[in-house]
Design a protein around this motif. Structure first.
Motif, short mmCIF file in Angstrom:
data_model
loop_
_atom_site.label_atom_id
_atom_site.label_comp_id
_atom_site.label_asym_id
_atom_site.label_seq_id
_atom_site.Cartn_x
_atom_site.Cartn_y
_atom_site.Cartn_z
N GLY A 38 17.12 -1.73 3.13
CA GLY A 38 16.75 0.09 2.51
C GLY A 38 15.72 -0.06 1.88
O GLY A 38 15.02 0.62 2.32
N VAL A 39 15.48 -1.23 0.88
CA VAL A 39 14.78 -1.46 -0.31
C VAL A 39 13.42 -1.84 0.77
O VAL A 39 12.71 -1.63 0.62
CB VAL A 39 14.45 -2.12 -0.62
N GLN A 40 13.45 -2.68 1.90
CA GLN A 40 12.38 -3.39 2.55
C GLN A 40 12.09 -2.41 3.59
O GLN A 40 10.67 -2.02 3.05
CB GLN A 40 13.29 -4.01 3.89
N ARG A 41 12.84 -0.60 3.51
CA ARG A 41 11.83 0.55 4.59
C ARG A 41 11.40 0.98 3.64
O ARG A 41 9.87 1.31 4.13
CB ARG A 41 13.12 1.31 5.08
N LEU A 42 11.83 1.05 2.44
CA LEU A 42 10.77 1.77 0.77
C LEU A 42 9.42 0.76 1.22
O LEU A 42 8.76 1.59 0.52
CB LEU A 42 11.79 2.02 0.11
N CYS A 43 9.74 -0.04 0.69
CA CYS A 43 8.77 -0.90 0.64
C CYS A 43 7.32 -0.96 1.67
O CYS A 43 5.45 -1.18 1.38
CB CYS A 43 8.90 -2.39 0.07
N LYS A 44 7.72 -1.35 2.91
CA LYS A 44 6.89 -0.93 4.30
C LYS A 44 6.45 0.68 3.78
O LYS A 44 4.95 0.30 4.36
CB LYS A 44 7.95 -1.14 4.89
N ALA A 45 6.98 1.66 3.69
CA ALA A 45 6.20 3.03 3.23
C ALA A 45 5.41 2.84 2.20
O ALA A 45 3.91 3.29 2.44
CB ALA A 45 7.79 3.71 3.33
N PHE A 46 5.67 2.15 0.98
CA PHE A 46 5.27 2.00 0.31
C PHE A 46 3.71 1.43 0.45
O PHE A 46 2.08 1.57 0.32
CB PHE A 46 5.40 1.86 -0.95
N LEU A 47 4.09 -0.08 1.15
CA LEU A 47 2.30 -0.40 1.08
C LEU A 47 1.68 -0.20 2.33
O LEU A 47 0.72 -0.31 2.53
CB LEU A 47 3.09 -2.36 1.84
N SER A 48 2.37 0.52 3.10
CA SER A 48 1.59 1.58 4.09
C SER A 48 0.82 2.80 3.91
O SER A 48 -0.75 2.74 3.33
CB SER A 48 2.06 1.94 5.48
N ALA A 49 0.91 3.05 2.60
CA ALA A 49 0.65 4.44 1.98
C ALA A 49 0.05 3.83 1.13
O ALA A 49 -1.96 4.39 1.21
CB ALA A 49 1.50 5.14 1.08
N PHE A 58 -2.16 0.94 1.56
CA PHE A 58 -3.19 0.55 1.53
C PHE A 58 -3.97 1.49 2.22
O PHE A 58 -4.96 0.97 1.76
CB PHE A 58 -2.43 -0.62 3.36
N MET A 59 -3.11 2.50 3.12
CA MET A 59 -4.58 3.26 2.89
C MET A 59 -5.02 4.01 2.04
O MET A 59 -6.57 5.02 1.92
CB MET A 59 -3.60 4.42 3.38
#
Length: 826
Positions: A555-566, A568-569
């Motif tokens: 679950g934290v991994q999915r949240l981290c991916k969302a954070f990293l994507s946002a 980075f943009m």
């Protein structure tokens, strides 16, 4: 006498009225018996009166009869007269209608012969038209003769001067005089001019074109001896051939000079083919070669190879640069055209070749967006190549033909036409959206990128989709950055580039919404298995345990991916906004009212400002940066919530066990053993921190760790110390040991990611550490803590005592007092 009077006289007498009058008379005159003595006299008078009236009545009747007879005779006479007059009127009306019919033109009825008057009028009209035709023919004949004389005169002249164009001047004067005479006569078919005037003006232009063609042919004949249109080696040409070329060149220049000196020279608007006459002539062989290669049936005429004809023109420009800058420029320097740049003028006259080619081929490309985009890219590259060569229209004959001194470029032929520009925009938008969906749909779209070059360049890691979307946006920027017009750039930005960033933002947002909806840690109560993909797509045919997707490291991994994507943009857009290209575009949008209105209508752009002092405070991506920053903050909040909720959930059995009294507990021992129920939350926190440390940037790891540790510290202190029953010394020592264990676990999970040693790791746990050490204090230290807390000590003395006893002074005096009261007294 009127008829009413006659009727009144013929009416019968009213006997009743007569009797009444007689009765009144008798009653008034004979009121007594004595009055009857004179009755006889009255009777006699009455009889006489009656006789007289009867006589008059008889006379009146006779006269009435006569009058009636006469009246009847007169009435009959009038009746007959009226009938005669009516018949006469009808006769006159018939005669008038006959006369009117005779006057109707025969033209209205094909079966009727024309009248004599019409024949005469027709003959007069024909005669007048014949005279006009004769005059027209005489005028045209005279003008044609003058035209031929003008052409013959220029052909016979070895050099051009004012004496060489006297016949043309005569022709101009004749055309002007005819135009002045006919100025009062208008013709709707020729825009207010007679056809004769229009013909003469066209003849005048044609005559001048023929004169120019004669001199142009002479120049081309001389140029052939220079091997034109091949690369000219002027020094190797015989002197007599060079002299002939220069003479022909100067003759054409002089002819152009004379033409511009004519008074009232009402020339048409400048055509793109117009320029210096000699260079117009020299371009003709190049134009024929261009048509041969790119407008016929040869293999070089390929619609999907626009770079071929652009390169062909560039080669021609470069091949003749030396000849234009040395020889032709020298010839111009001795004339009134010395301010013109010969090489730039030569370039200008080659552009119509490309203009004609593009206007013919672009309509067939509208149904092929990729081919249209490729052609536009080649046109922009061609314009950029000329700009690098220093081309400008300020030193050419076209310097007054454009509103601004900047040349719009060959690409403006396509981009300047609304339908073609819209077709290109639509094609680019569809292509970009297809690329976006392809990026998002790949199997590794949401995997964290493992690119070594990226790691070396920045500490920021991100997902493959974010990196590819960023590259796509930069690719779009590269495609429209060469556009010369800021309006076109703004349209491309709003229609193509910003929607991609908005789509990606919406995708990340939907992922967070789905996670928040399905996470049991956030919602607490979730129905069992739902067929949901956190990437944003649903598949009702697959049942997935949502708890396994939203809990633990997964679950934290999915949240981290969302954070990293946002994140980075967000960082990418901040860098783009500071780029010179976007700074210039944003400045222009703020400056121009039309662009400002368009930006205000788009919610993805910041609100532009007119005031210059506000320029630079916000970049063109400011609004989207704000949206992505909110996503980043929300993802961080959800990470903190997720980690804390899971650790607190796993900690619940341990806290329940520690708060339940155990009568069979062993006596106090020197060694404090860690409870088995504490191992699960300790391990879970370590796992989460290790993953966060390995995945997120150091600054983000520091911020998340402080928030997570502060919340857990508060939670544990409240549940294990403040709101727990009275603690024994052993229980107090266990609480202290557990607080120290949380710090050790955090330090191990972070593995030095924070820097600064143990102090930075302990900082968020300071309240829990202070409470644990305070509750486990024994001996003099305990007495000192009690004395300084409950005694009459100043705040500074109390703070110093707490630091000395526990190493911290984060808790308030009231909280310390509550903690000290939790210890059982011996």
């Amino acid at each position: 006498m009127s008829s009413q009077e006659i009727q009144s006289l013929l009416a019968l007498a009213d006997t009743q009225q007569a009797y009444s009058k007689a009765s009144i008379y008798l009653n008034s005159k004979f009121s007594s018996l004595e009055d009857l003595g004179c009755l006889e006299n009255d009777v006699t008078q009455a009889q006489q009166r009656r006789d007289e009236l009867e006589t008059r009545l008889a006379l009146s009747k006779s006269r009435i009869n006569i009058l009636i007879a006469e009246t009847q005779v007169v009435a009959e006479s009038h009746r007959r007269c009226a009938q005669e007059l009516s018949l006469e009127r009808h006769s006159l009306a018939d005669e008038l209608a006959s006369l009117s019919q005779d006057l109707v033109s025969s033209l209205s009825d094909a079966n009727q012969p024309p009248t004599l008057l019409e024949d005469i009028e027709t003959l007069h009209r024909n005669l007048k038209e014949l005279k006009s035709v004769k005059e027209y023919v005489q005028i045209i004949e005279h003008a044609l003769n003058l035209s031929e004389l003008a052409v013959q005169q220029i052909s016979a002249s070895s050099s051009v001067s004012n004496e060489s164009v006297t016949q043309f001047r005569t022709l101009r004067a004749f055309v002007t005089s005819v135009s002045d005479v006919c100025s009062g006569i208008q013709s709707e078919k020729n825009g207010g001019r007679l056809g004769l005037v229009a013909f003469l003006e066209r003849l005048q232009e044609t005559t001048w074109s023929r004169m120019k063609a004669i001199l142009s042919n002479a120049l081309l004949s001389a140029a052939e001896k220079l091997k034109w249109p091949m690369t000219v080696r002027y020094t190797s040409v015989p002197p007599e051939d060079r002299a002939a070329f220069e003479t022909s060149f100067c003759n054409l220049l002089e002819l152009q000079n004379i033409g511009q000196s004519f008074p009232n020279n009402n020339t048409e608007a400048r055509s793109e083919k117009d320029g210096l006459y000699p260079l117009e002539a020299l371009v003709q062989p190049l134009s024929l070669r261009f048509k041969y290669h790119f407008e016929g049936g040869r293999q070089t005429n390929q619609l999907h190879r626009p770079e071929w004809y652009f390169t062909h023109v560039l080669n021609a420009v470069n091949d003749h640069q030396n000849f234009m800058e040395s020889i032709i420029q020298r010839l111009l320097s001795s004339t009134k055209y010395k301010s013109f740049n010969a090489w730039h003028e030569f370039m200008l006259l080659l552009f119509p070749l490309l203009s004609r080619k593009l206007r013919r081929t672009v309509p067939s490309m509208l149904s092929h967006p990729s081919l249209l985009a490729h052609t536009i890219y080649q046109a922009l590259s061609f314009d950029a190549a000329l700009a690098e060569e220093g081309f400008t229209i300020t030193d050419t004959s076209a310097r007054d033909a454009f509103e601004s001194s900047k040349w719009p470029g060959v690409a403006d032929i396509i981009l300047g036409k609304k339908e073609w520009f819209e077709a290109w925009i639509d094609g680019e938008k569809k292509f970009t959206e297809d690329q976006y969906h392809e990026i998002i749909s790949t199997s590794d779209a949401w995997q964290i990128a493992e690119d070594e070059v990226e790691k070396q360049a920045s500490e920021i890691r991100t997902t493959n989709s974010a990196r590819r979307i960023s590259a796509l946006v930069e690719q779009v920027t590269d495609r429209y950055s060469p556009l010369p017009d800021f309006t076109q750039r703004t349209r491309f930005l709003i229609s193509v580039q910003l929607p991609i960033l908005e789509l990606y933002h919406g995708r990340i947002l939907s992922s967070l919404d789905a996670f928040e909806t399905l996470s049991s840690a956030l919602v607490r109560v979730v129905p069992g298995a739902l067929g949901v993909n956190l990437g944003g797509k649903e598949d009702s045919s697959v049942n997935v345990d949502t708890r396994s997707l939203t809990s633990g490291v997964s679950g934290v991994q999915r949240l981290c991916k969302a954070f990293l994507s946002a994140h980075f943009m967000e960082i990418s857009m901040e860098a783009w906004g500071e780029d010179m290209f976007f700074l210039e575009l944003w400045t222009e949008i703020n400056r121009r009212a039309s662009l400002r209105a368009r930006a205000q209508a788009d919610p993805l752009l910041p609100d532009p400002r007119v005031e210059e002092d506000q320029f630079g405070q916000e970049t063109i991506f400011g609004e989207l940066i704000s949206h992505y920053r909110k996503l980043s903050i929300r993802a961080q909040d959800m990470i903190v919530q997720q980690v804390c909720a899971e650790v607190e959930g796993n900690l619940r059995p341990h806290l329940t066990a520690t708060t339940t009294p155990n009568p069979s507990a062993e006596p106090e021992q020197d060694e404090i053993a860690v409870s088995q129920t504490l191992l699960a939350p300790i391990a879970l926190l370590s796992t989460h921190l290790s993953y966060i440390r390995a995945t997120l940037p150091q600054s983000t790891v520091t911020l998340l760790y402080r928030r997570i540790a502060s919340r857990l510290s508060e939670h544990i202190m409240q549940r294990q110390i403040l709101y727990r029953g009275n603690l024994t010394v052993r229980e107090a020592r266990e609480a202290q040991a557990e607080s120290e264990l949380w710090v050790e676990t955090s330090q191990g999970g972070l593995a030095g990611a924070l820097g600064g040693g143990r102090n930075r790791v302990e900082a968020p746990w300071s309240k829990l550490l202070e409470a644990g050490r305070l509750i486990a204090t024994e001996g003099p230290a305990w007495d000192k803590a009690v004395d300084f807390t409950f005694g009459a000590r100043s705040a500074d003395e109390w703070d110093a005592a707490m630091v000395e006893i526990t190493g911290f002074s984060e808790l308030s005096r009231e909280e310390v007092g509550r903690i000290l009261r939790r210890r059982k007294t011996e």
